[in-house]
Write a protein that holds these residues in place. Structure first.
Motif, PDB file in Angstrom:
ATOM      1  N   LEU A  84       0.881  -1.388   0.115  1.00 25.86           N
ATOM      2  CA  LEU A  84       0.095   0.036   0.116  1.00 25.86           C
ATOM      3  C   LEU A  84       0.766   1.127   0.120  1.00 25.86           C
ATOM      4  N   SER A  85       2.076   1.105  -0.157  1.00 23.99           N
ATOM      5  CA  SER A  85       2.959   2.229   0.069  1.00 23.99           C
ATOM      6  C   SER A  85       2.606   3.279  -0.980  1.00 23.99           C
ATOM      7  N   GLU A  86       2.520   2.854  -2.234  1.00 21.35           N
ATOM      8  CA  GLU A  86       2.325   3.503  -3.568  1.00 21.35           C
ATOM      9  C   GLU A  86       0.748   3.981  -3.794  1.00 21.35           C
ATOM     10  N   ASN A  87      -0.122   3.680  -2.826  1.00 23.27           N
ATOM     11  CA  ASN A  87      -1.513   3.685  -2.981  1.00 23.27           C
ATOM     12  C   ASN A  87      -2.007   5.136  -2.528  1.00 23.27           C
ATOM     13  N   ALA A  88      -2.158   5.939  -3.082  1.00 18.60           N
ATOM     14  CA  ALA A  88      -2.698   7.467  -2.918  1.00 18.60           C
ATOM     15  C   ALA A  88      -4.038   7.450  -2.073  1.00 18.60           C
ATOM     16  N   ASP A  89      -4.709   6.491  -2.908  1.00 18.15           N
ATOM     17  CA  ASP A  89      -6.353   6.453  -2.309  1.00 18.15           C
ATOM     18  C   ASP A  89      -6.228   5.772  -0.823  1.00 18.15           C
ATOM     19  N   PHE A  90      -5.383   4.935  -0.364  1.00 17.42           N
ATOM     20  CA  PHE A  90      -5.496   4.484   0.667  1.00 17.42           C
ATOM     21  C   PHE A  90      -4.636   5.577   1.682  1.00 17.42           C
ATOM     22  N   ALA A  91      -3.718   6.088   1.251  1.00 19.03           N
ATOM     23  CA  ALA A  91      -2.918   7.234   2.015  1.00 19.03           C
ATOM     24  C   ALA A  91      -4.120   8.242   2.413  1.00 19.03           C
ATOM     25  N   ARG A  92      -4.765   8.719   1.600  1.00 18.21           N
ATOM     26  CA  ARG A  92      -6.078   9.603   1.886  1.00 18.21           C
ATOM     27  C   ARG A  92      -6.819   9.131   2.982  1.00 18.21           C
ATOM     28  N   LYS A  93      -7.140   8.012   2.708  1.00 18.92           N
ATOM     29  CA  LYS A  93      -8.308   7.125   3.695  1.00 18.92           C
ATOM     30  C   LYS A  93      -7.677   7.190   5.145  1.00 18.92           C
ATOM     31  N   VAL A  94      -6.462   6.964   5.231  1.00 15.50           N
ATOM     32  CA  VAL A  94      -5.449   7.310   6.635  1.00 15.50           C
ATOM     33  C   VAL A  94      -5.855   8.384   7.199  1.00 15.50           C
ATOM     34  N   GLN A  95      -5.542   9.509   6.543  1.00 17.52           N
ATOM     35  CA  GLN A  95      -5.572  10.814   6.772  1.00 17.52           C
ATOM     36  C   GLN A  95      -6.831  11.025   7.110  1.00 17.52           C
ATOM     37  N   LEU A  96      -7.803  10.948   6.296  1.00 14.47           N
ATOM     38  CA  LEU A  96      -9.301  11.271   6.819  1.00 14.47           C
ATOM     39  C   LEU A  96      -9.820  10.495   7.950  1.00 14.47           C
ATOM     40  N   ALA A  97      -9.152   9.374   8.060  1.00 12.61           N
ATOM     41  CA  ALA A  97      -9.580   8.869   9.416  1.00 12.61           C
ATOM     42  C   ALA A  97      -8.990   9.527  10.770  1.00 12.61           C
ATOM     43  N   GLY A  98      -8.210  10.428  10.457  1.00 12.04           N
ATOM     44  CA  GLY A  98      -7.393  11.357  11.638  1.00 12.04           C
ATOM     45  C   GLY A  98      -6.297  10.447  11.997  1.00 12.04           C
ATOM     46  N   LEU A  99      -5.645   9.729  11.195  1.00 11.43           N
ATOM     47  CA  LEU A  99      -4.414   8.906  11.742  1.00 11.43           C
ATOM     48  C   LEU A  99      -3.120   9.687  11.046  1.00 11.43           C
ATOM     49  N   ILE A 100      -1.888   9.448  11.424  1.00  8.62           N
ATOM     50  CA  ILE A 100      -0.832   9.779  10.737  1.00  8.62           C
ATOM     51  C   ILE A 100      -0.208   8.713   9.787  1.00  8.62           C
ATOM     52  N   TRP A 101      -0.272   9.302   8.711  1.00 11.95           N
ATOM     53  CA  TRP A 101       0.378   8.502   7.314  1.00 11.95           C
ATOM     54  C   TRP A 101       1.709   8.704   7.345  1.00 11.95           C
ATOM     55  N   ALA A 108       1.803  13.707  -3.783  1.00  9.26           N
ATOM     56  CA  ALA A 108       3.216  13.368  -4.384  1.00  9.26           C
ATOM     57  C   ALA A 108       3.281  11.704  -4.836  1.00  9.26           C
ATOM     58  N   ILE A 109       2.444  10.717  -4.237  1.00  8.62           N
ATOM     59  CA  ILE A 109       2.526   9.606  -4.563  1.00  8.62           C
ATOM     60  C   ILE A 109       1.692   9.474  -6.236  1.00  8.62           C
ATOM     61  N   ASP A 110       0.604  10.465  -6.350  1.00  5.02           N
ATOM     62  CA  ASP A 110      -0.126  10.462  -7.629  1.00  5.02           C
ATOM     63  C   ASP A 110       0.856  10.765  -8.522  1.00  5.02           C
ATOM     64  N   LEU A 111       1.605  11.896  -7.889  1.00  8.21           N
ATOM     65  CA  LEU A 111       2.473  12.512  -9.404  1.00  8.21           C
ATOM     66  C   LEU A 111       3.543  11.509  -9.635  1.00  8.21           C
ATOM     67  N   MET A 112       4.199  11.046  -8.549  1.00  9.84           N
ATOM     68  CA  MET A 112       5.371   9.901  -8.742  1.00  9.84           C
ATOM     69  C   MET A 112       5.056   8.785  -9.498  1.00  9.84           C
ATOM     70  N   GLY A 113       3.510   8.373  -9.354  1.00 12.58           N
ATOM     71  CA  GLY A 113       2.995   7.157 -10.140  1.00 12.58           C
ATOM     72  C   GLY A 113       3.091   7.162 -11.670  1.00 12.58           C
ATOM     73  N   ASP A 114       2.918   8.706 -11.931  1.00 10.12           N
ATOM     74  CA  ASP A 114       2.849   8.761 -13.453  1.00 10.12           C
ATOM     75  C   ASP A 114       4.268   9.127 -14.020  1.00 10.12           C
ATOM     76  N   LYS A 115       4.851   8.396 -14.548  1.00 11.36           N
ATOM     77  CA  LYS A 115       6.360   8.679 -15.286  1.00 11.36           C
ATOM     78  C   LYS A 115       6.545   9.788 -15.774  1.00 11.36           C
ATOM     79  N   SER A 116       5.657  10.076 -16.709  1.00 12.36           N
ATOM     80  CA  SER A 116       5.897  11.176 -17.470  1.00 12.36           C
ATOM     81  C   SER A 116       5.586  12.536 -16.913  1.00 12.36           C
ATOM     82  N   ARG A 117       4.524  12.494 -15.745  1.00 11.07           N
ATOM     83  CA  ARG A 117       4.258  13.650 -14.874  1.00 11.07           C
ATOM     84  C   ARG A 117       5.528  13.861 -13.991  1.00 11.07           C
ATOM     85  N   ALA A 118       6.073  12.711 -13.591  1.00  7.79           N
ATOM     86  CA  ALA A 118       6.972  12.799 -12.643  1.00  7.79           C
ATOM     87  C   ALA A 118       8.378  13.661 -13.332  1.00  7.79           C
ATOM     88  N   ARG A 119       8.602  12.976 -14.576  1.00  7.81           N
ATOM     89  CA  ARG A 119       9.830  13.617 -15.296  1.00  7.81           C
ATOM     90  C   ARG A 119       9.377  14.989 -15.809  1.00  7.81           C
TER      91      ARG A 119
END
Length: 201
Positions: A84-101, A108-119
């Motif tokens: 789950l380390s590269e799953n932006a949706d899960f990271a957002r769910k963690v934060q919405l639950a009031g937890l520390i991600w 940033a996960i979304d951005l780096m997940g698209d290699k063209s956008r990351a470049r």
């Protein structure tokens, strides 16, 4: 951070548990039924079985991981790497639950997940990059824009391929279509676009 839930398994989880212990942070290991007696489960302060052996039904189950955090009172989740380390949706769910991600910002996960956008982001930030395409391109467009460079490898891949998947090499940029035949990204529909870079420095 008082109690850290580790959403991973094996040596990855054990290393995180060890570091958390050295920092005085309590730990929770989430495990599949097959891993209930694993080193991570024994080494953590608490362990919770969150599903059957297949990772998709346990370690990758967002709701099960979040439920384990609520059950144990964990206030932070560390995904380790992979899973789950590269799953932006899960990271957002963690934060919405009031937890520390414990990981990169979801955007940033979304951005780096698209290699063209990351470049493109790296170029905009002034980071040196290898010669190559800017953004997604179709193989015919690549062959027109990049001059043949005999003997110098060109690397190409679909822009949303996960981890190290989908790489293909060629000495001619016109052959950048190779990843389209070799790889279909799990997180996106079939792609007709690739990103090419040269390995020449």
């Amino acid at each position: 951070m008082k109690k850290l839930l580790i959403a991973n398994r094996g040596e990855i989880a054990v290393r995180i548990i060890r570091t958390a212990r050295e920092m005085g942070i309590a730990t929770v290991a989430v495990v599949s039924e097959a891993d209930r007696d694993s080193n991570a489960a024994r080494y953590a302060d608490e362990s919770v079985v969150i599903g059957p052996a297949p990772a998709g039904l346990s370690y990758l189950n967002h709701e099960a991981v979040l439920a384990a955090a609520a059950q144990t009172g964990a206030d932070a989740i560390h995904p380790g790497y992979g899973f789950l380390s590269e799953n932006a949706d899960f990271a957002r769910k963690v934060q919405l639950a009031g937890l520390i991600w414990v990981g990169p910002d979801p955007d940033a996960i979304d951005l780096m997940g698209d290699k063209s956008r990351a470049r493109q982001a790296a170029i905009a930030a002034g980071v040196p990059v290898l010669a190559g395409t800017r953004g997604h391109s179709t193989p015919p467009a690549i062959s027109r824009r990049l001059p043949p460079r005999s003997g110098i490898p060109w690397w190409s891949r679909p822009p949303q391929a996960a981890a190290a998947e989908g790489f293909a090499a060629s000495t001619q940029p016109m052959n950048c279509a190779a990843p389209l035949r070799l790889h279909r990204p799990r997180r996106s529909p079939p792609s007709t676009r690739v990103t090419c870079i040269s390995s020449a420095l």
